[in-house]
Design an enzyme around this catalytic site. Structure first.
Site, short mmCIF file in Angstrom:
data_model
loop_
_atom_site.label_atom_id
_atom_site.label_comp_id
_atom_site.label_asym_id
_atom_site.label_seq_id
_atom_site.Cartn_x
_atom_site.Cartn_y
_atom_site.Cartn_z
N LYS A 148 -26.73 -42.93 -30.91
CA LYS A 148 -26.83 -41.47 -30.78
C LYS A 148 -28.25 -40.97 -31.07
CE LYS A 148 -21.92 -40.88 -31.69
NZ LYS A 148 -20.85 -41.10 -32.63
N SER B 221 -22.74 -45.86 -33.37
CA SER B 221 -23.30 -44.50 -33.40
C SER B 221 -24.81 -44.45 -33.64
CB SER B 221 -22.59 -43.67 -34.46
OG SER B 221 -21.30 -43.35 -34.00
N VAL C 134 -20.34 -47.48 -36.92
CA VAL C 134 -19.17 -48.19 -37.45
C VAL C 134 -19.24 -49.71 -37.29
CG1 VAL C 134 -17.39 -46.37 -37.43
CG2 VAL C 134 -17.82 -47.70 -35.36
N TYR D 115 -22.37 -38.23 -41.11
CA TYR D 115 -21.14 -37.40 -41.02
C TYR D 115 -20.89 -36.65 -42.32
CZ TYR D 115 -21.02 -41.22 -37.72
OH TYR D 115 -21.37 -42.16 -36.81
N1 GLN Z 1 -17.63 -45.90 -30.70
C1 GLN Z 1 -17.31 -45.28 -31.96
C2 GLN Z 1 -16.36 -44.13 -31.69
O1 GLN Z 1 -16.59 -43.46 -30.73
C3 GLN Z 1 -18.55 -44.82 -32.63
C4 GLN Z 1 -18.30 -44.11 -33.92
C5 GLN Z 1 -19.27 -44.44 -35.01
O2 GLN Z 1 -20.06 -45.38 -34.96
N2 GLN Z 1 -19.16 -43.70 -36.09
O3 GLN Z 1 -15.40 -43.90 -32.38
#
Ligand code: GLN
Length: 307
Positions: free
Chosen positions: A66, A63, A261, A243
């Site tokens: 992003k 993420s 993650v 988050y």
């Molecule tokens: N590829 C992961 C997902 O879409 C990314 C989520 C994350 O890094 N929080 O679930």
């Protein structure tokens, strides 16, 4: 300030915590990552870099990607982007479907999965097709981190797609509300390819300099985005970058930051440096447990936070 000594101290202090947390296990490629790893890097405005731990190890940025896709979408669409994606913290897990239904397919912010999927859709519109959209975001990341070898791991991307039911559900829900222009499959595939990009803490800390300097890279003087846009991105990182633990991150660390993650977290100190940490054990909200602690120790020891 003796940054190297501070990083060494932090590495020693977090060592006992390395067995805590849980490695992301929703796909085999991430579940097999060795948990007891730690790296931290900082890059200063003069290019000096300090690191500790496995700072050259490549890991899945997930993420964190992003931040870069939001940067480009904001650059191209400016405030029109907010017609499709908000900029408020969600207070919900990153892959939650419930709020999206209540809010009629408009994601709270670009840093939860639904928001990043809309951003990927906007970039496909802008560039004309999914391949170019992916390549241009990759090129942008290579440029801001001064490293043209950054690439996406096809095994991780394919595995995400295979297990991507929830993200496909988010995309389908948004499509049903008319908030996705391209085919669900194409948009989610682009999103996963961006999540599967691999970087080290060294390159990630370098990549944050444009955000720490009003949109201008302090080393090559290139302006990537306007100062106003950089301000907005920093604000969304501070309020939404972790988050439903964004408040907690602001409370303990006190910097704009974004987690993934894969166990990485990027952060920045305005006008001073870019920072990145890596440790794959995650807390309950899906953020690196040791990474968060290391950043907290860093701002406490240096006295450098935005507050
Ligand atoms: N590829 C992961 C997902 O879409 C990314 C989520 C994350 O890094 N929080 O679930």
């Amino acid at each position: 300030m003796d940054y190297q000594a501070i990083l060494n101290e932090i590495a020693a202090e977090v060592e006992p915590l390395l067995e805590k947390g849980k490695v992301a296990d929703y796909i085999p490629a991430l579940a097999s990552v060795e948990k007891k790893q730690f790296a931290m890097s900082i890059t200063l405005f003069n290019g000096m870099q300090y690191s500790v731990g496995v700072a050259d190890t490549l890991f899945s940025i997930q993420s964190i990607s992003k931040v870069f896709s939001f940067t480009l979408a904001l650059k191209f669409y400016s405030k029109d982007l907010y017609k499709r994606v908000g900029r408020e913290p969600s207070g919900n897990p990153f892959n939650s479907l419930v709020q999206l239904e209540y809010e009629r397919g408009k994601p709270r912010n670009p840093f939860i999965n639904a928001g990043a999927i809309v951003v990927a859709d906007a970039l496909i519109n802008h560039y004309g097709n999914k391949e170019t959209a992916f390549e241009e975001v990759q090129k942008f990341i290579q440029e801001v981190s001064c490293n043209n070898s950054i690439a996406s791991n096809p095994v991780v991307a394919a595995s995400e797609m295979e297990h991507g039911h929830r993200n496909l559900a988010l995309a389908n829900l948004m499509k049903s509300f008319g908030n996705l222009d391209n085919e669900v499959q194409d948009v989610v595939e682009t999103y996963f390819k961006l999540c599967a990009l691999e970087m080290s803490t060294k390159t990630l800390s370098r990549s944050m300099l444009y955000l720490a300097n009003h949109g201008i890279d302090p080393l090559c003087a290139k302006q990537f985005i306007s100062p106003n846009q950089a301000k907005r991105i920093n604000a969304v990182m501070l309020t939404c970058g972790h988050y439903d633990a964004s408040g907690d991150f602001a409370f303990h660390v006190g910097l704009p930051g974004k987690s993934g993650v894969g166990g990485g977290i990027v952060a920045l100190i305005p006008k001073v440096m870019g920072i990145a940490v890596f440790s794959p054990g995650l807390n309950a909200q899906g953020n690196s447990l040791v990474g968060t602690k290391a950043l907290e120790l860093f701002t406490t020891k240096t006295g450098l936070s935005i507050f």
